[in-house]
Design an enzyme around this catalytic site. Structure first.
Site, PDB file in Angstrom:
ATOM      1  N   CYS A   1       0.825  -1.211   0.000  1.00  0.00           N
ATOM      2  CA  CYS A   1       0.000   0.000   0.000  1.00  0.00           C
ATOM      3  C   CYS A   1       0.859   1.260   0.000  1.00  0.00           C
ATOM      4  O   CYS A   1       0.667   2.152  -0.819  1.00  0.00           O
ATOM      5  CB  CYS A   1      -0.938  -0.021   1.213  1.00  0.00           C
ATOM      6  SG  CYS A   1      -1.950   1.439   1.307  1.00  0.00           S
TER       7      CYS A   1
ATOM      8  N   CYS B   1      -1.511   1.770  -3.008  1.00  0.00           N
ATOM      9  CA  CYS B   1      -2.486   2.848  -2.825  1.00  0.00           C
ATOM     10  C   CYS B   1      -1.861   4.253  -2.806  1.00  0.00           C
ATOM     11  O   CYS B   1      -2.353   5.158  -3.485  1.00  0.00           O
ATOM     12  CB  CYS B   1      -3.239   2.698  -1.501  1.00  0.00           C
ATOM     13  SG  CYS B   1      -3.318   1.052  -0.811  1.00  0.00           S
TER      14      CYS B   1
ATOM     15  N   LYS C   1       0.049   5.395  -6.041  1.00  0.00           N
ATOM     16  CA  LYS C   1      -1.003   5.402  -7.068  1.00  0.00           C
ATOM     17  C   LYS C   1      -1.847   6.672  -6.957  1.00  0.00           C
ATOM     18  O   LYS C   1      -2.078   7.385  -7.924  1.00  0.00           O
ATOM     19  CB  LYS C   1      -1.847   4.132  -6.896  1.00  0.00           C
ATOM     20  CG  LYS C   1      -2.967   3.903  -7.856  1.00  0.00           C
ATOM     21  CD  LYS C   1      -4.312   4.449  -7.431  1.00  0.00           C
ATOM     22  CE  LYS C   1      -4.854   3.996  -6.128  1.00  0.00           C
ATOM     23  NZ  LYS C   1      -5.527   2.731  -6.096  1.00  0.00           N
TER      24      LYS C   1
ATOM     25  N   TYR D   1      -9.313  -2.934 -11.193  1.00  0.00           N
ATOM     26  CA  TYR D   1      -9.188  -1.529 -10.796  1.00  0.00           C
ATOM     27  C   TYR D   1      -7.787  -0.984 -11.010  1.00  0.00           C
ATOM     28  O   TYR D   1      -7.619   0.179 -11.375  1.00  0.00           O
ATOM     29  CB  TYR D   1      -9.712  -1.305  -9.368  1.00  0.00           C
ATOM     30  CG  TYR D   1      -8.779  -1.709  -8.250  1.00  0.00           C
ATOM     31  CD1 TYR D   1      -7.918  -0.797  -7.669  1.00  0.00           C
ATOM     32  CD2 TYR D   1      -8.762  -3.007  -7.752  1.00  0.00           C
ATOM     33  CE1 TYR D   1      -7.070  -1.157  -6.637  1.00  0.00           C
ATOM     34  CE2 TYR D   1      -7.934  -3.375  -6.725  1.00  0.00           C
ATOM     35  CZ  TYR D   1      -7.079  -2.451  -6.167  1.00  0.00           C
ATOM     36  OH  TYR D   1      -6.236  -2.825  -5.153  1.00  0.00           O
TER      37      TYR D   1
ATOM     38  N   GLU E   1      -7.146   2.260 -13.281  1.00  0.00           N
ATOM     39  CA  GLU E   1      -6.539   3.437 -12.657  1.00  0.00           C
ATOM     40  C   GLU E   1      -5.280   3.863 -13.394  1.00  0.00           C
ATOM     41  O   GLU E   1      -5.052   5.055 -13.653  1.00  0.00           O
ATOM     42  CB  GLU E   1      -6.208   3.127 -11.190  1.00  0.00           C
ATOM     43  CG  GLU E   1      -7.459   3.004 -10.326  1.00  0.00           C
ATOM     44  CD  GLU E   1      -7.192   2.544  -8.910  1.00  0.00           C
ATOM     45  OE1 GLU E   1      -8.074   2.730  -8.056  1.00  0.00           O
ATOM     46  OE2 GLU E   1      -6.120   1.983  -8.630  1.00  0.00           O
TER      47      GLU E   1
ATOM     48  N   HIS F   1     -27.055  21.886  -0.433  1.00  0.00           N
ATOM     49  CA  HIS F   1     -27.153  22.521  -1.738  1.00  0.00           C
ATOM     50  C   HIS F   1     -26.162  23.667  -1.870  1.00  0.00           C
ATOM     51  O   HIS F   1     -25.961  24.392  -0.904  1.00  0.00           O
ATOM     52  CB  HIS F   1     -28.589  23.060  -1.905  1.00  0.00           C
ATOM     53  CG  HIS F   1     -28.843  23.639  -3.250  1.00  0.00           C
ATOM     54  ND1 HIS F   1     -28.969  22.855  -4.371  1.00  0.00           N
ATOM     55  CD2 HIS F   1     -28.955  24.921  -3.648  1.00  0.00           C
ATOM     56  CE1 HIS F   1     -29.173  23.639  -5.408  1.00  0.00           C
ATOM     57  NE2 HIS F   1     -29.171  24.893  -4.998  1.00  0.00           N
TER      58      HIS F   1
ATOM     59  N   GLU G   1     -26.418  15.868  -3.322  1.00  0.00           N
ATOM     60  CA  GLU G   1     -27.825  16.062  -2.944  1.00  0.00           C
ATOM     61  C   GLU G   1     -28.746  15.173  -3.783  1.00  0.00           C
ATOM     62  O   GLU G   1     -29.850  14.840  -3.374  1.00  0.00           O
ATOM     63  CB  GLU G   1     -28.244  17.531  -3.015  1.00  0.00           C
ATOM     64  CG  GLU G   1     -28.257  18.138  -4.389  1.00  0.00           C
ATOM     65  CD  GLU G   1     -28.568  19.652  -4.337  1.00  0.00           C
ATOM     66  OE1 GLU G   1     -29.635  20.013  -3.820  1.00  0.00           O
ATOM     67  OE2 GLU G   1     -27.739  20.444  -4.803  1.00  0.00           O
TER      68      GLU G   1
END
Ligand SMILES: Cc1cc2nc3c(=O)[nH]c(=O)nc-3n(C[C@H](O)[C@H](O)[C@H](O)COP(=O)(O)OP(=O)(O)OC[C@H]3O[C@@H](n4cnc5c(N)ncnc54)[C@H](O)[C@@H]3O)c2cc1C
Length: 458
Positions: A43, A48, A51, A180, A184, A439, A444
């Site tokens: 990682c 991770c 990356k 993934y 990526e 908002h 939302e």
């Protein structure tokens, strides 16, 4: 005096191993740990963290373009791969130092060595040949990139490990794979201006994710200029005198590239680890078989993280390591629930997902209400960028329970983390409806979708 050198010996200083070592030590255990490469594991060193830093780097080109729609004139742009690599390396070295110091601070003994299992209570450190004994052994050796053994010229192909340290940025790249990591990296290379092709043998990228999300992200990637080729794969790679590569595919086409990066899955790192000798059972791909408490077929040996091939993500490895240490050394038994894991894909656009895909939800509940909204985020009204955001909520029509939420768009990963809490709490669609919107945000939309776009009745 104990008959063992350690109460716990951990093999592997990555996400799961480091957490387990530290927690066991804080419960009073005498702990040793061996790491053959660099503390922090996949990682931190080649997963991770670098990356995500590369993803940030690769997004600036679009940011500069988008800025013009808001009145900015952005001057001449330049990008230095060398500078990025050096900054990334510095950050990783800093993080590795923190991992080491945190282990030392809790009195864990560090061994910078490859370690192999010698028996149910003994480990050999290959750097010195020393054999140490431990009441418990934890295997946390992670996984490594798969290689395609049948690919002719496969030695010319790099994996994510090498991609983090390329001497120069290639002009043309083919990323092989549809998971993934492949998706990526295709986004990273493309964002950095590399002519990028994604070659995947399956019918659609990101197998296992919700099909609407898979299709939408592939379409957006194509809009950004990535050539996505599905249903084909390389059978041969030829390297030319100038260093460039030609990849020949099963369907008879050829792709030219300066680098070909293979991201076709990862394999548990259990080769030559001595597990067979100790009697630790593994499955067909070499993943260690464990029970809910991460115990292997040998009662004194446990395993956590990618090496067990349960859910191969950093936070899961950390949880498993923590649960193991609390249970065995802290008199606080607990197990990790793998059934609901929020996750992100740092594709461009980003994905955030929690709970079941529509396909998996249908296997559990015959009656579903699907709420789906695809819209242009506010930012792109002025930027002019043709990019959609997708939000999808899957609801069990009988119980009103939200079974899955899937998002494609800016900060989808951040949203998935918060949505993970709501789904853990068993949120219903009525709970979403009761929640007042924030908002103006994109999120939302999650609390304002009133009518199902589809009602499925089994
Ligand atoms: C390119 C890439 C991107 C990723 N992105 C993400 C992401 O965004 N989010 C996410 O959650 N996960 C991501 N992951 C997955 C994540 O990195 C892993 O799930 C996680 O690191 C698993 O932790 P672990 O403790 O099981 O193993 P690792 O972190 O792999 O640690 C294992 C350690 O054991 C060491 N080791 C191996 N054998 C021995 C031995 N015999 N003796 C001593 N030491 C040994 C290794 O050197 C390594 O340091 C990514 C992975 C990759 C490759």
């Amino acid at each position: 005096m104990s008959e063992f050198n350690y109460d716990l010996f951990v093999i592997g200083g990555g996400s799961g191993g480091v957490r387990a070592a530290r927690i066991a030590a804080t419960h009073g255990a005498r702990v040793g740990i061996a790491e053959e490469f660099r503390y922090g594991g996949t990682c931190v060193i080649r997963g991770c963290v670098p990356k995500k830093l590369f993803v940030y780097a690769s997004k600036f080109a679009e940011e500069f373009e988008d800025a013009e729609g808001f009145g900015w004139s952005v001057g001449e742009r330049g990008f230095s791969w060398e500078k990025l690599i050096s900054a990334k390396d510095q950050e990783i070295t800093r993080l590795e130092g923190i991992y080491r110091r945190n282990l030392e601070r809790t009195n864990v003994e560090l061994h910078d060595s490859r370690a192999v299992v010698e028996g149910p209570n003994s480990v050999r450190l290959l750097s010195t040949g020393q054999v140490v004994s431990a009441k418990y052994i934890l295997i946390a050796v992670g996984a490594s990139p798969n290689v395609d053994e049948d690919l002719i010229g496969g030695e010319h192909v790099i994996t994510s490990n090498e991609a983090f340290n390329l001497a120069e940025l290639p002009q043309r790249v083919v990323v092989v794979g549809g998971g993934y990591i492949a998706v990526e990296f295709a986004g990273i290379f493309n964002g950095l201006g590399v002519d990028t092709t994604l070659l995947y043998r399956g019918e659609e990228v990101l197998r296992g994710f919700d099909m609407d999300l898979r299709t939408a992200v592939r379409q957006e990637m194509e809009k950004k200029g990535i050539k996505v080729v599905c249903g084909d794969t390389f059978t041969e790679i030829v390297k030319h005198d100038d260093g460039s590569l030609t990849g020949k595919t099963a369907k008879g086409t050829s792709l030219q590239a300066d680098q070909i990066m293979s991201a076709i899955g990862r394999r548990p790192h259990t080769v030559d680890l001595g597990l067979e000798k100790a009697g630790v059972e593994m499955d067909r791909i070499g993943a260690i078989k464990v029970d809910a408490g991460s115990r292997t077929s040998v009662p004194s040996i446990y395993a956590v993280g990618d090496v067990t091939n349960r859910a191969n993500l950093t936070p899961v490895a950390i949880r498993e390591g923590h649960a193991f240490a609390d249970t065995v050394f802290g008199n606080k038994p607990w197990t990790v629930d793998h059934s609901l894991i929020a996750t992100a894909v740092f594709s461009q656009p980003e994905l955030g997902t929690v709970g079941l895909s529509q396909e998996d939800a249908l296997k559990r509940s015959p009656n579903l209400d699907i709420y789906k909204s695809s819209f242009r985020p506010m930012r792109h009204t002025l930027s002019g960028r043709d990019e959609k955001m997708l939000m999808k909520i899957i609801v069990d029509a009988d119980t009103d329970k939200v079974l899955g939420v899937h998002i494609m768009g800016p900060d989808a990963g951040e949203l998935a983390q918060v949505l993970g809490i709501t789904l853990e709490m068993g949120a219903t669609k009525a709970d979403f409806d009761r929640t007042i919107a924030v908002h103006p945000t994109a999120a939302e939309e999650l609390v304002t979708m009133r009518e199902p776009s589809e009602r499925i009745r089994g």
